[in-house]
Design an enzyme around this catalytic site. Structure first.
Site, PDB file in Angstrom:
ATOM      1  N   THR A   1       0.830  -1.209   0.000  1.00 28.47           N
ATOM      2  CA  THR A   1       0.000   0.000   0.000  1.00 28.47           C
ATOM      3  C   THR A   1       0.862   1.255   0.000  1.00 28.47           C
ATOM      4  OG1 THR A   1      -1.502   1.281   1.396  1.00 28.47           O
ATOM      5  CG2 THR A   1      -0.111  -0.284   2.527  1.00 28.47           C
ATOM      6  N   ASP A   2       0.290   2.336  -0.535  1.00 32.35           N
ATOM      7  CA  ASP A   2       0.998   3.628  -0.495  1.00 32.35           C
ATOM      8  C   ASP A   2       1.139   4.150   0.935  1.00 32.35           C
ATOM      9  OD1 ASP A   2      -1.639   4.376  -0.009  1.00 32.35           O
ATOM     10  OD2 ASP A   2      -1.742   5.855  -1.624  1.00 32.35           O
ATOM     11  N   GLU A   3       0.371   3.560   1.878  1.00 26.84           N
ATOM     12  CA  GLU A   3       0.443   4.054   3.263  1.00 26.84           C
ATOM     13  C   GLU A   3       1.800   3.798   3.895  1.00 26.84           C
ATOM     14  OE1 GLU A   3      -2.822   3.558   5.899  1.00 26.84           O
ATOM     15  OE2 GLU A   3      -4.303   3.739   4.303  1.00 26.84           O
TER      16      GLU A   3
ATOM     17  N   TYR B   1      -1.572  -0.314  11.210  1.00 29.30           N
ATOM     18  CA  TYR B   1      -1.798  -0.978   9.918  1.00 29.30           C
ATOM     19  C   TYR B   1      -0.635  -0.717   8.966  1.00 29.30           C
ATOM     20  CZ  TYR B   1      -3.297  -1.377   5.065  1.00 29.30           C
ATOM     21  OH  TYR B   1      -3.336  -1.662   3.720  1.00 29.30           O
ATOM     22  N   SER B   2      -0.297   0.564   8.763  1.00 30.27           N
ATOM     23  CA  SER B   2       0.746   0.851   7.770  1.00 30.27           C
ATOM     24  C   SER B   2       2.105   0.329   8.238  1.00 30.27           C
ATOM     25  CB  SER B   2       0.797   2.339   7.420  1.00 30.27           C
ATOM     26  OG  SER B   2       0.963   3.129   8.562  1.00 30.27           O
TER      27      SER B   2
ATOM     28  N   SER C   1       2.549  -2.381   9.927  1.00 34.99           N
ATOM     29  CA  SER C   1       2.577  -3.836   9.680  1.00 34.99           C
ATOM     30  C   SER C   1       2.787  -4.120   8.193  1.00 34.99           C
ATOM     31  CB  SER C   1       1.292  -4.499  10.196  1.00 34.99           C
ATOM     32  OG  SER C   1       0.173  -4.127   9.408  1.00 34.99           O
ATOM     33  N   LYS C   2       2.205  -3.302   7.332  1.00 35.82           N
ATOM     34  CA  LYS C   2       2.417  -3.507   5.887  1.00 35.82           C
ATOM     35  C   LYS C   2       3.873  -3.199   5.523  1.00 35.82           C
ATOM     36  CE  LYS C   2      -0.262  -4.444   3.118  1.00 35.82           C
ATOM     37  NZ  LYS C   2      -0.747  -5.753   2.620  1.00 35.82           N
TER      38      LYS C   2
ATOM     39  N   LEU D   1     -14.508   4.300   3.517  1.00 37.65           N
ATOM     40  CA  LEU D   1     -15.205   5.563   3.224  1.00 37.65           C
ATOM     41  C   LEU D   1     -16.283   5.452   2.134  1.00 37.65           C
ATOM     42  CD1 LEU D   1     -15.291   8.710   3.802  1.00 37.65           C
ATOM     43  CD2 LEU D   1     -13.909   8.910   1.725  1.00 37.65           C
TER      44      LEU D   1
HETATM   45  P1  NAD Z   1     -10.143  -6.716   2.757  1.00 41.76           P
HETATM   46  O1  NAD Z   1     -10.081  -6.427   4.211  1.00 41.76           O
HETATM   47  O2  NAD Z   1     -11.377  -6.394   1.990  1.00 41.76           O
HETATM   48  O3  NAD Z   1      -9.853  -8.286   2.504  1.00 41.76           O
HETATM   49  C1  NAD Z   1      -8.851  -8.975   3.204  1.00 41.76           C
HETATM   50  C2  NAD Z   1      -9.114 -10.471   3.007  1.00 41.76           C
HETATM   51  O4  NAD Z   1      -8.064 -11.183   3.672  1.00 41.76           O
HETATM   52  C3  NAD Z   1     -10.439 -10.971   3.604  1.00 41.76           C
HETATM   53  O5  NAD Z   1     -11.078 -11.822   2.710  1.00 41.76           O
HETATM   54  C4  NAD Z   1     -10.005 -11.713   4.858  1.00 41.76           C
HETATM   55  O6  NAD Z   1     -10.885 -12.775   5.215  1.00 41.76           O
HETATM   56  C5  NAD Z   1      -8.644 -12.231   4.434  1.00 41.76           C
HETATM   57  N1  NAD Z   1      -7.767 -12.508   5.574  1.00 41.76           N
HETATM   58  C6  NAD Z   1      -7.530 -11.717   6.654  1.00 41.76           C
HETATM   59  N2  NAD Z   1      -6.690 -12.317   7.488  1.00 41.76           N
HETATM   60  C7  NAD Z   1      -6.363 -13.514   6.926  1.00 41.76           C
HETATM   61  C8  NAD Z   1      -5.516 -14.573   7.306  1.00 41.76           C
HETATM   62  N3  NAD Z   1      -4.835 -14.550   8.459  1.00 41.76           N
HETATM   63  N4  NAD Z   1      -5.417 -15.653   6.491  1.00 41.76           N
HETATM   64  C9  NAD Z   1      -6.108 -15.703   5.323  1.00 41.76           C
HETATM   65  N5  NAD Z   1      -6.938 -14.732   4.921  1.00 41.76           N
HETATM   66  C10 NAD Z   1      -7.055 -13.646   5.715  1.00 41.76           C
HETATM   67  O7  NAD Z   1      -8.880  -6.011   2.127  1.00 41.76           O
HETATM   68  P2  NAD Z   1      -8.704  -5.299   0.698  1.00 41.76           P
HETATM   69  O8  NAD Z   1      -9.146  -3.897   0.800  1.00 41.76           O
HETATM   70  O9  NAD Z   1      -9.235  -6.179  -0.354  1.00 41.76           O
HETATM   71  O10 NAD Z   1      -7.102  -5.266   0.625  1.00 41.76           O
HETATM   72  C11 NAD Z   1      -6.396  -6.395   0.087  1.00 41.76           C
HETATM   73  C12 NAD Z   1      -4.908  -6.105   0.149  1.00 41.76           C
HETATM   74  O11 NAD Z   1      -4.611  -4.935  -0.594  1.00 41.76           O
HETATM   75  C13 NAD Z   1      -4.395  -5.853   1.558  1.00 41.76           C
HETATM   76  O12 NAD Z   1      -3.135  -6.463   1.672  1.00 41.76           O
HETATM   77  C14 NAD Z   1      -4.261  -4.335   1.647  1.00 41.76           C
HETATM   78  O13 NAD Z   1      -3.237  -3.978   2.526  1.00 41.76           O
HETATM   79  C15 NAD Z   1      -3.916  -3.992   0.207  1.00 41.76           C
HETATM   80  N6  NAD Z   1      -4.340  -2.660  -0.267  1.00 41.76           N
HETATM   81  C16 NAD Z   1      -5.625  -2.242  -0.108  1.00 41.76           C
HETATM   82  C17 NAD Z   1      -6.017  -1.011  -0.654  1.00 41.76           C
HETATM   83  C18 NAD Z   1      -7.434  -0.520  -0.530  1.00 41.76           C
HETATM   84  O14 NAD Z   1      -7.702   0.623  -0.902  1.00 41.76           O
HETATM   85  N7  NAD Z   1      -8.387  -1.305  -0.060  1.00 41.76           N
HETATM   86  C19 NAD Z   1      -5.078  -0.213  -1.320  1.00 41.76           C
HETATM   87  C20 NAD Z   1      -3.753  -0.675  -1.434  1.00 41.76           C
HETATM   88  C21 NAD Z   1      -3.404  -1.911  -0.927  1.00 41.76           C
HETATM   89  O1  DAU Z   2      -4.083   4.085   0.564  1.00 41.50           O
HETATM   90  C1  DAU Z   2      -4.372   2.730   0.563  1.00 41.50           C
HETATM   91  C2  DAU Z   2      -5.159   2.368   1.806  1.00 41.50           C
HETATM   92  O2  DAU Z   2      -6.473   2.877   1.624  1.00 41.50           O
HETATM   93  C3  DAU Z   2      -5.190   0.863   2.053  1.00 41.50           C
HETATM   94  O3  DAU Z   2      -3.894   0.415   2.325  1.00 41.50           O
HETATM   95  C4  DAU Z   2      -6.138   0.516   3.217  1.00 41.50           C
HETATM   96  O4  DAU Z   2      -6.245  -0.894   3.351  1.00 41.50           O
HETATM   97  C5  DAU Z   2      -7.498   1.087   2.905  1.00 41.50           C
HETATM   98  O5  DAU Z   2      -8.403   0.828   3.970  1.00 41.50           O
HETATM   99  C6  DAU Z   2      -7.404   2.588   2.643  1.00 41.50           C
HETATM  100  O6  DAU Z   2      -7.038   3.296   3.872  1.00 41.50           O
HETATM  101  P1  DAU Z   2      -7.730   4.698   4.263  1.00 41.50           P
HETATM  102  O7  DAU Z   2      -7.573   4.890   5.718  1.00 41.50           O
HETATM  103  O8  DAU Z   2      -7.279   5.784   3.352  1.00 41.50           O
HETATM  104  O9  DAU Z   2      -9.267   4.330   3.860  1.00 41.50           O
HETATM  105  P2  DAU Z   2     -10.651   4.603   4.615  1.00 41.50           P
HETATM  106  O10 DAU Z   2     -11.727   4.244   3.631  1.00 41.50           O
HETATM  107  O11 DAU Z   2     -10.706   3.983   5.954  1.00 41.50           O
HETATM  108  O12 DAU Z   2     -10.652   6.181   4.794  1.00 41.50           O
HETATM  109  C7  DAU Z   2     -10.499   7.049   3.676  1.00 41.50           C
HETATM  110  C8  DAU Z   2     -10.516   8.474   4.202  1.00 41.50           C
HETATM  111  O13 DAU Z   2     -11.842   8.769   4.682  1.00 41.50           O
HETATM  112  C9  DAU Z   2      -9.588   8.704   5.377  1.00 41.50           C
HETATM  113  O14 DAU Z   2      -9.047  10.020   5.272  1.00 41.50           O
HETATM  114  C10 DAU Z   2     -10.485   8.613   6.600  1.00 41.50           C
HETATM  115  C11 DAU Z   2     -11.808   9.139   6.075  1.00 41.50           C
HETATM  116  N1  DAU Z   2     -13.024   8.549   6.668  1.00 41.50           N
HETATM  117  C12 DAU Z   2     -13.135   7.183   6.710  1.00 41.50           C
HETATM  118  C13 DAU Z   2     -14.254   6.585   7.254  1.00 41.50           C
HETATM  119  C14 DAU Z   2     -14.362   5.081   7.330  1.00 41.50           C
HETATM  120  C15 DAU Z   2     -14.037   9.374   7.125  1.00 41.50           C
HETATM  121  O15 DAU Z   2     -13.959  10.608   7.044  1.00 41.50           O
HETATM  122  N2  DAU Z   2     -15.167   8.785   7.652  1.00 41.50           N
HETATM  123  C16 DAU Z   2     -15.304   7.421   7.753  1.00 41.50           C
HETATM  124  O16 DAU Z   2     -16.335   6.944   8.292  1.00 41.50           O
END
Ligand code: NAD
Ligand code: DAU
Length: 340
Positions: A126-128, A154-155, A157-158, A194
């Site tokens: 992730t970019d985080e 979270y970030s 750990s990534k 969000l």
């Molecule tokens: P998500 O939370 O929707 O899905 C995570 C999945 O992993 C779930 O199906 C969960 O059951 C599974 N999981 C969790 N712990 C596990 C374990 N111990 N063993 C096996 N499966 C397990 O997450 P997402 O938003 O789809 O993100 C997927 C990946 O992409 C993550 O690694 C996240 O860090 C990365 N990422 C997410 C975003 C984003 O915007 N959502 C952006 C950049 C990178």
């Molecule tokens: O940048 C990549 C990341 O994007 C991924 O690595 C993460 O897994 C993913 O969850 C996401 O992280 P963010 O913290 O940016 O996403 P989130 O949707 O939780 O929040 C987006 C923005 O919105 C953040 O600035 C917090 C704000 N927010 C979020 C929620 C859930 C609110 O203002 N209200 C809310 O209820």
């Protein structure tokens, strides 16, 4: 036929990637390994459960014996690791599970790839891991050379997992790549994040909780464009390299929420400003030059088109998110597989 292991394939991006790979590569078979935590939803994959090119395995990436058995049984050609605890707010409340799954789980997979004869491994990061950028410097972007500088458990750990993946490359010659993507949005996005939270709350007539003043900026990418980027990295990415993925779609949170309300034809009275997230990152912005120059990748979907499609998807798939919000989705695995 090549067999790819997709960990976390019952989550948001992983499931989109499974559909993308099965649709675009007729010679690929996909095995999903997913623990079905609260974020995993087997209903998302239900249309695939009888597909001969698909197998679902319920299991935890931190369970070394189970992972090694699966690797022996399947002889994977490649592994793409999406499995993670992914929600920043939850990491602030309960950091430990983030360290366990995101770091130790990645190590188990790296070891299994090593034992299996240096299996190709892609880490979805992730970019985080780069921390944040100031709001008043729109000229600054994250490149692959930006130092790691994390804000949340979270970030952190990534970032820990990324460092481990790179250490396995340097020390053992592991056959790895890493991608660092910006915020994704699209179908099957869990409604604690969000965009899906705001869409579904607005549809239910609930309030829309914006943290702080809603000025924080995220760089949004339609999930299918993330999937195509990972596919290209698997095919042609240079081993040992990091690739940033993003499409220059920066929006403040308030802009995003207002755009959703406009698409739903609702006024802005439901917006409520709530307590800010501790350590809240100000701005993310990816420089995707390396992806474009080395792999010819570019995103296909503008933010306006992607958000319209996403709102329409949540309108057309009300059952999917209502089951998530009611908790009914948690029973789906038992219905399909019994108590196994
Ligand atoms: P998500 O939370 O929707 O899905 C995570 C999945 O992993 C779930 O199906 C969960 O059951 C599974 N999981 C969790 N712990 C596990 C374990 N111990 N063993 C096996 N499966 C397990 O997450 P997402 O938003 O789809 O993100 C997927 C990946 O992409 C993550 O690694 C996240 O860090 C990365 N990422 C997410 C975003 C984003 O915007 N959502 C952006 C950049 C990178
Ligand atoms: O940048 C990549 C990341 O994007 C991924 O690595 C993460 O897994 C993913 O969850 C996401 O992280 P963010 O913290 O940016 O996403 P989130 O949707 O939780 O929040 C987006 C923005 O919105 C953040 O600035 C917090 C704000 N927010 C979020 C929620 C859930 C609110 O203002 N209200 C809310 O209820």
């Amino acid at each position: 036929m090549k067999t790819i292991l997709v960990t976390g394939g019952a989550g948001f991006i992983g499931s989109n990637f499974v559909y993308y790979m099965l649709r675009t590569h007729p010679n690929v078979r996909v095995v999903v390994l997913d623990a079905l935590t609260y974020a995993g939803n087997l209903e998302t994959l239900s249309p695939l459960l009888d597909n001969p090119r698909f197998r679902f395995v319920k299991g935890d990436i931190t369970d070394r014996a189970a992972v090694e058995n699966l690797f022996r049984e399947e002889g994977f050609d490649a592994v793409v690791n999406f499995a993670a605890e992914s929600h920043v707010d939850r990491s602030i409340d309960t950091p430990e599970i983030f360290l366990k799954t995101n770091i130790l789980g990645t190590q188990v997979l790296l070891d299994a790839c090593r034992k299996g004869g240096n299996i190709r491994f892609h880490q979805v990061s992730t970019d985080e891991v780069y921390g944040d950028l100031p709001l008043d410097r729109p000229d600054l972007f994250f490149t692959e050379e930006t130092p790691i500088h994390t804000s949340s458990p979270y970030s952190a750990s990534k970032a820990g997992a990324d460092l481990l993946v790179q250490a396995y490359h340097r020390t053992y010659g592991a056959n790895i790549t890493i991608s660092r993507c910006s915020n994704n949005y699209g179908p099957y996005h869990f409604p604690e994040k969000l965009i899906p939270l705001m869409i579904t709350n607005a549809m239910e007539g609930k309030s829309l909780p914006v943290y702080g003043e809603g000025k924080n900026i995220r760089d949004w990418l339609y999930v299918k464009d993330h999937c195509s980027a990972i596919d290209l990295i698997l095919q042609g990415g240079r081993i040992g390299e990091v690739y940033n993925i993003g499409g220059h779609n920066e929006r403040s949170n308030l802009q995003v929420v207002k755009a959703i309300l406009a698409l739903l034809g609702k006024d802005e009275s439901a917006i409520t400003y709530v307590k800010d997230r501790p350590g809240h990152d100000l701005r993310y912005a990816i420089d995707p030059t390396k992806m474009r120059q080395e792999l010819g990748w570019k995103p296909e979907t503008t933010f306006e088109t992607g958000l319209r499609q996403t709102v329409a998807w949540y309108q057309e798939n009300r059952d999917w998110w209502e089951h998530v919000k009611s908790g009914a989705y948690l029973a789906y695995y038992k219905q399909h597989y019994g108590n196994t």
